[in-house]
Scaffold this active site. Structure first.
Site, short mmCIF file in Angstrom:
data_model
loop_
_atom_site.label_atom_id
_atom_site.label_comp_id
_atom_site.label_asym_id
_atom_site.label_seq_id
_atom_site.Cartn_x
_atom_site.Cartn_y
_atom_site.Cartn_z
CE1 TYR A 196 -61.88 -65.92 53.70
CE2 TYR A 196 -60.55 -66.09 51.71
CZ TYR A 196 -61.61 -66.52 52.48
OH TYR A 196 -62.41 -67.54 52.05
CE LYS B 79 -62.39 -70.28 49.49
NZ LYS B 79 -63.01 -71.62 49.39
P1 NAD Z 1 -68.57 -75.13 56.67
O1 NAD Z 1 -67.61 -75.12 57.81
O2 NAD Z 1 -69.96 -75.46 56.96
O3 NAD Z 1 -68.03 -76.11 55.53
C1 NAD Z 1 -66.67 -76.36 55.30
C2 NAD Z 1 -66.58 -77.84 54.98
O4 NAD Z 1 -65.25 -78.20 54.59
C3 NAD Z 1 -66.96 -78.74 56.16
O5 NAD Z 1 -68.02 -79.57 55.80
C4 NAD Z 1 -65.71 -79.57 56.40
O6 NAD Z 1 -66.01 -80.88 56.79
C5 NAD Z 1 -65.09 -79.54 55.02
N1 NAD Z 1 -63.67 -79.89 55.08
C6 NAD Z 1 -62.66 -79.20 55.64
N2 NAD Z 1 -61.52 -79.90 55.53
C7 NAD Z 1 -61.82 -81.05 54.87
C8 NAD Z 1 -61.07 -82.19 54.48
N3 NAD Z 1 -59.76 -82.31 54.73
N4 NAD Z 1 -61.72 -83.19 53.83
C9 NAD Z 1 -63.04 -83.12 53.57
N5 NAD Z 1 -63.80 -82.06 53.93
C10 NAD Z 1 -63.19 -81.05 54.58
O7 NAD Z 1 -68.44 -73.67 56.02
P2 NAD Z 1 -69.01 -73.06 54.66
O8 NAD Z 1 -68.93 -71.60 54.85
O9 NAD Z 1 -70.28 -73.69 54.28
O10 NAD Z 1 -67.86 -73.44 53.61
C11 NAD Z 1 -68.11 -74.07 52.37
C12 NAD Z 1 -67.26 -73.42 51.28
O11 NAD Z 1 -67.75 -72.10 51.03
C13 NAD Z 1 -65.78 -73.26 51.64
O12 NAD Z 1 -64.99 -73.50 50.49
C14 NAD Z 1 -65.69 -71.79 52.00
O13 NAD Z 1 -64.39 -71.26 51.84
C15 NAD Z 1 -66.65 -71.23 50.98
N6 NAD Z 1 -67.09 -69.85 51.25
C16 NAD Z 1 -67.66 -69.54 52.44
C17 NAD Z 1 -68.05 -68.23 52.68
C18 NAD Z 1 -68.64 -67.83 54.01
O14 NAD Z 1 -68.65 -66.64 54.31
N7 NAD Z 1 -69.16 -68.77 54.79
C19 NAD Z 1 -67.87 -67.24 51.70
C20 NAD Z 1 -67.29 -67.59 50.49
C21 NAD Z 1 -66.90 -68.92 50.28
#
Ligand code: NAD
Length: 291
Positions: free
Chosen positions: A185, A192
């Protein structure tokens, strides 16, 4: 230049409470009927933000989406699936100016509109952050990861604040690697940790005016963002075998918590990190140690 402002048909009535996974009267119990949510972070149907959109729509919310231009065509295909989506505007949270673009376009079309809910579901780190040993990642990719994944919450709040309805609720998405080490990570753990500190700082800044900010910390879920993390499938396997619920969470698990945090049912909760991870974060030594 491409025309970036797109309004779609209004259809609040389609977001009926009966569709809520909380049951037949779920939408009414949540007291979200007619509320407006700004949602940032929809890139595909697998996005956690998309599940949050579905859940908020089912509870009767109107949705305004901010999309990253590189995902424009995918996001536009989704608009047919949710009548509650009222409009889309581009946003890039990496700079102040590109963050402002969303708010300028939204307010130009809907002068004086207010938001009750803000969803910040944004994360990004350049591939170099994952490919190199952490000691040798250069400043530029570290800064890119930090500014998009952590500091953007502050930028977003600064622009949103004048347009927030009383007692608004903002929700961001974090991950437990902020406080405990997770393989591969890397830089995202640092981002985070900063995001969680921003959550507390901003909650204390806007709290006196009645606004709330919380973070949900989901367990691993296969999405576009997760696909960039090496060894992600092994983490999914490990959590499924060892979490108290003996399963991984999915986007709907997170969306249920988000709906509660968005609703006045959580009116006394702010500045918190809430784990939606099948209980994994409560473990120190996994049960499988004796296998
Ligand atoms: P995802 O790829 O579907 O979403 C990530 C989003 O971030 C995308 O919509 C992308 O357009 C947006 N993004 C990235 N750079 C950007 C920028 N410069 N301006 C505007 N938007 C931007 O993936 P996800 O897993 O749904 O991620 C959503 C959140 O959840 C993130 O913060 C991720 O770290 C967090 N998260 C995900 C997980 C997992 O396992 N998927 C676990 C814990 C936390």
């Amino acid at each position: 230049m491409m025309h970036m402002v797109h309004r779609v048909g209004k259809g609040l009535e389609a977001g009926v409470a009966g569709e809520s996974m909380l049951g037949g009267t779920g939408g009414f119990m949540l007291e979200l009927e007619g509320k407006t949510a700004l949602v940032f972070g929809v890139a595909s149907e697998e996005s956690i933000a998309w599940a949050i959109c579905e859940q908020l729509a089912a509870a009767g919310c109107k949705l305004i989406l901010g999309f990253q231009k590189r995902f424009m065509s995918r996001v536009f295909q989704l608009k047919e699936k949710l009548d509650a989506i009222e409009a889309f505007y581009p946003i890039d949270v990496s700079t102040n100016e590109l963050t402002a673009e969303f708010f300028t376009e939204w307010q130009a079309e809907s002068h004086g509109a207010k938001a009750d809910i803000v969803i910040h579901a944004i994360g990004f780190a350049p591939q170099e952050c994952f490919d190199r040993p952490i000691l040798f990642v250069e400043n530029e990719p570290i800064n890119a990861a930090m500014t998009v994944s952590a500091h953007s919450l502050q930028r977003l709040m600064r622009h949103a604040l004048p347009h927030l309805a009383p007692n608004s609720s903002t929700i961001t998405l974090t991950y437990a690697a902020s406080t405990r080490w997770v393989p591969n990570y890397g830089v995202m753990s640092i981002a985070k940790a900063a995001l969680e500190a921003w959550t507390r700082e901003l909650a204390n800044h806007v709290g006196p005016d009645g606004h709330r900010i919380n973070a949900i910390s989901p367990g691993p879920i296969p999405t576009l963002a997760a696909s960039g993390i090496p060894g992600f499938d092994d983490i999914l396997d490990h959590v499924e075998r060892n979490a108290p619920l003996r399963r991984n969470v999915n986007q709907k698990d997170v969306a249920g918590c988000a709906a509660w945090l968005a609703s006045p049912l959580s009116s006394g909760v702010t500045g918190q990190i809430i784990h939606v991870d099948a209980g994994y974060s409560s473990i120190m030594v996994p049960d499988s140690i004796s296998d």
